[in-house]
Every structure is written in structure tokens, then in C-alpha cells.
Design an enzyme around this catalytic site. Structure first.
Site, PDB file in Angstrom:
ATOM      1  N   ASP A 165       0.811  -1.216   0.000  1.00 41.92           N
ATOM      2  CA  ASP A 165       0.000   0.000   0.000  1.00 41.92           C
ATOM      3  C   ASP A 165       0.844   1.264   0.000  1.00 41.92           C
ATOM      4  O   ASP A 165       2.059   1.223   0.195  1.00 41.92           O
ATOM      5  CB  ASP A 165      -0.970  -0.011   1.198  1.00 41.92           C
ATOM      6  CG  ASP A 165      -0.298  -0.458   2.492  1.00 41.92           C
ATOM      7  OD1 ASP A 165       0.944  -0.432   2.567  1.00 41.92           O
ATOM      8  OD2 ASP A 165      -1.016  -0.834   3.425  1.00 41.92           O
ATOM      9  N   ASN A 179      -7.439  -2.542  14.390  1.00 49.28           N
ATOM     10  CA  ASN A 179      -8.831  -2.797  14.003  1.00 49.28           C
ATOM     11  C   ASN A 179      -8.949  -4.014  13.073  1.00 49.28           C
ATOM     12  O   ASN A 179      -9.991  -4.254  12.488  1.00 49.28           O
ATOM     13  CB  ASN A 179      -9.456  -1.559  13.334  1.00 49.28           C
ATOM     14  CG  ASN A 179      -8.775  -1.207  12.009  1.00 49.28           C
ATOM     15  OD1 ASN A 179      -7.811  -1.858  11.594  1.00 49.28           O
ATOM     16  ND2 ASN A 179      -9.277  -0.175  11.339  1.00 49.28           N
ATOM     17  N   HIS A 232      -7.209  -4.507  10.271  1.00 51.76           N
ATOM     18  CA  HIS A 232      -6.942  -4.299   8.838  1.00 51.76           C
ATOM     19  C   HIS A 232      -5.670  -5.031   8.399  1.00 51.76           C
ATOM     20  O   HIS A 232      -4.750  -5.247   9.197  1.00 51.76           O
ATOM     21  CB  HIS A 232      -6.926  -2.814   8.452  1.00 51.76           C
ATOM     22  CG  HIS A 232      -5.727  -2.042   8.877  1.00 51.76           C
ATOM     23  ND1 HIS A 232      -5.795  -0.714   9.235  1.00 51.76           N
ATOM     24  CD2 HIS A 232      -4.419  -2.355   9.006  1.00 51.76           C
ATOM     25  CE1 HIS A 232      -4.591  -0.272   9.542  1.00 51.76           C
ATOM     26  NE2 HIS A 232      -3.737  -1.248   9.423  1.00 51.76           N
ATOM     27  N   GLU A 251      -9.673  -1.800   5.230  1.00 52.46           N
ATOM     28  CA  GLU A 251     -10.294  -1.462   6.502  1.00 52.46           C
ATOM     29  C   GLU A 251     -11.530  -2.341   6.738  1.00 52.46           C
ATOM     30  O   GLU A 251     -12.035  -2.975   5.799  1.00 52.46           O
ATOM     31  CB  GLU A 251     -10.704   0.023   6.487  1.00 52.46           C
ATOM     32  CG  GLU A 251      -9.531   0.979   6.316  1.00 52.46           C
ATOM     33  CD  GLU A 251      -8.631   1.089   7.553  1.00 52.46           C
ATOM     34  OE1 GLU A 251      -8.694   0.213   8.447  1.00 52.46           O
ATOM     35  OE2 GLU A 251      -7.857   2.058   7.618  1.00 52.46           O
TER      36      GLU A 251
END
Ligand code: F6R
Length: 246
Positions: A68, A137, A139, A144
């Protein structure tokens, strides 16, 4: 499918074990290596640089694809992932510059860049060995919570939790980009082998949710249950989230 789990007692052992995993996979001819940024792989890259400079390892036949990149940062911005990778790895090993692939987040057409990156992955992939970190979280890459498991490389709106968490690397939260280009979960699942690095207590909950419940897009890392060849490299504190599996 249950992942293989390696638990390390010290940070040094964790970094060495990660480097052993990567070294074993790039020693053959023509490996496609998937790479992550963030704090988890910093020690891995330090080890790989040391081994390469000692003549024990070579990146001559390695092609890399990073997961990314932020949208909107110039390639010279201190938090740009291309710069991170150059500083931590690429500037110090014998990789061909043309073998390095990272989405171009400085483009004025991120959608087009995502499509182009996906085409490159299609042309050179599948990835032989993918290194991943995991967000608090859940990811993976910048996929996400809520991202479908079928997603390919795409532009994402970063979750507030992710921006908050990454603001530690910026002068203020306002400076953290709101978008990124990321490989999708489908691209990640196409990798032949995956190493997920999780270090520290902050990752325990995400691991627990990812591996003890039915896979769900609410916890992107839970998609890894659908892959047959995943290794989790953990320290004791992160491993607390995998209690049932140890
Ligand atoms: C980075 C990436 C992210 C990180 C994750 C964990 O390329 O894809 O998914 O791996 O946010 O980051 P750290 O390692 O900083 O805790």
C-alpha cells in the site's frame, strides 16, 4: 484453516525469525515478495540488510510488491511508504530498481494507479511470499473493516482508528492522509504463502477476533482463515490473543 504459530520471547528473536522466513524464500531463483511498511517489519528489514551486506543473501532475483501507499504525499515526504522502503531496505540491498513496485500515491488519478498496480500484480504475480502486519482494528494492507474479501487493488478511505494510530508518525492528525491505495484482500489471498507479524499487547484483540470467529469483512484479517499457508509470528503479548490455538 488454522495458521501455524511461532511465538518469540524477545524482539531480537522475532526479527531474526521473520528474516529467516523471508531469507528461505528468496534464496531460489525469481521470487515475488510482498512487503509491508509500519513498525512491525522494521527489525526484519534491518536483519535482511545485515545478511545481504554480509554476503549471505541477495535480492538480485527478487521482485517486490508493497501492499500500500498513502495518497497525496510526495515521494520525498518522510511518511511516504516508498521513502520508508528505500530507507529501511532497498537503498541497502542489491535489488534492481525496476524490480521494486509500490503504488504511486503522488498521482493525480489514484483510481487509475490502483488499476495499473493490479495489472502489474496480474502480470508478475502471484506473490510467492507475502509479509503482512495487522492493524489494531484488524486491517491488513489498508483494507479497513467492511472491505469485501473479493476486493482487488483499490483506493480506500482510511478509518479514523487507522489515522489516529498512524498519527504518531506525523506532526499532527490533520497531516495524516485520508486516502490510500492498497492491494485488496483477494490479491493477498492469492499469495502462495503469508507471514503475518504481530508484536505487542495492542495486537492481541485483533488476532483474537481474526482467528477465533467465523471470517467476516468486519475483521479483514479473518480472511486469512481462508488461506492454506499462513504463519503468524508473534511475541508473548500478541500471542495472548491466540490463547485457544496455542
Ligand atoms: C502497512 C500496512 C498496514 C500495517 C498495519 C500494522 O504497509 O499494510 O496494514 O501492517 O497497520 O502497522 P504497524 O506494524 O505499524 O503496527
Amino acid at each position: 484453516m488454522l495458521p501455524r504459530i511461532i511465538v518469540c520471547e524477545t524482539r531480537e528473536a522475532f526479527d531474526r525469525a521473520a528474516a529467516d522466513w523471508v531469507s528461505a524464500r528468496i534464496s531460489g531463483e525469481k521470487t515475488v515478495l510482498g512487503l509491508a511498511t509500519g513498525s512491525s517489519p522494521v527489525g526484519l528489514y534491518r536483519e535482511l540488510v545485515g545478511r545481504t551486506q554480509a554476503g549471505e543473501l541477495s535480492f538480485r532475483h527478487v521482485r517486490t510488491f508493497n501492499l500500500d501507499e498513502y495518497v497525496g504525499l510526495s515521494s520525498e515526504h518522510p511518511q511516504c511508504y516508498r521513502r520508508f522502503m528505500n530507507e529501511h531496505l532497498f537503498n541497502h540491498v542489491d535489488i534492481e530498481p525496476t524490480s521494486v513496485h509500490i503504488p504511486d500515491g503522488s498521482t493525480d488519478d489514484p483510481q487509475r494507479e490502483a488499476a495499473h498496480y493490479d495489472e502489474l500484480l496480474g502480470a508478475f504475480g502471484p506473490i510467492d511470499a507475502q509479509v503482512l502486519g495487522v492493524g489494531t482494528n484488524g486491517h491488513i494492507g489498508f483494507n479497513e473493516p467492511g472491505t469485501p474479501f473479493t476486493a482487488r487493488t483499490h483506493v480506500v478511505q482510511l478509518a479514523e482508528e487507522t489515522r489516529q494510530s498512524n498519527s504518531r508518525f506525523f506532526d499532527s492528525l490533520d497531516e495524516v492522509p485520508t486516502q490510500a491505495i492498497t492491494m485488496g484482500i483477494a490479491n493477498i489471498l492469492e499469495s502462495r504463502e503469508i507471514l503475518l507479524l504481530a508484536y505487542g499487547a495492542a495486537k492481541a484483540k485483533a488476532l483474537q477476533r481474526a482467528f477465533s470467529e467465523t471470517p467476516t469483512p468486519h475483521v479483514p484479517a479473518s480472511a486469512l482463515q481462508l488461506h492454506a499457508n499462513v504463519t503468524l509470528l508473534l511475541d508473548r503479548e500478541a500471542a495472548a490473543g491466540m490463547k485457544g490455538a496455542l
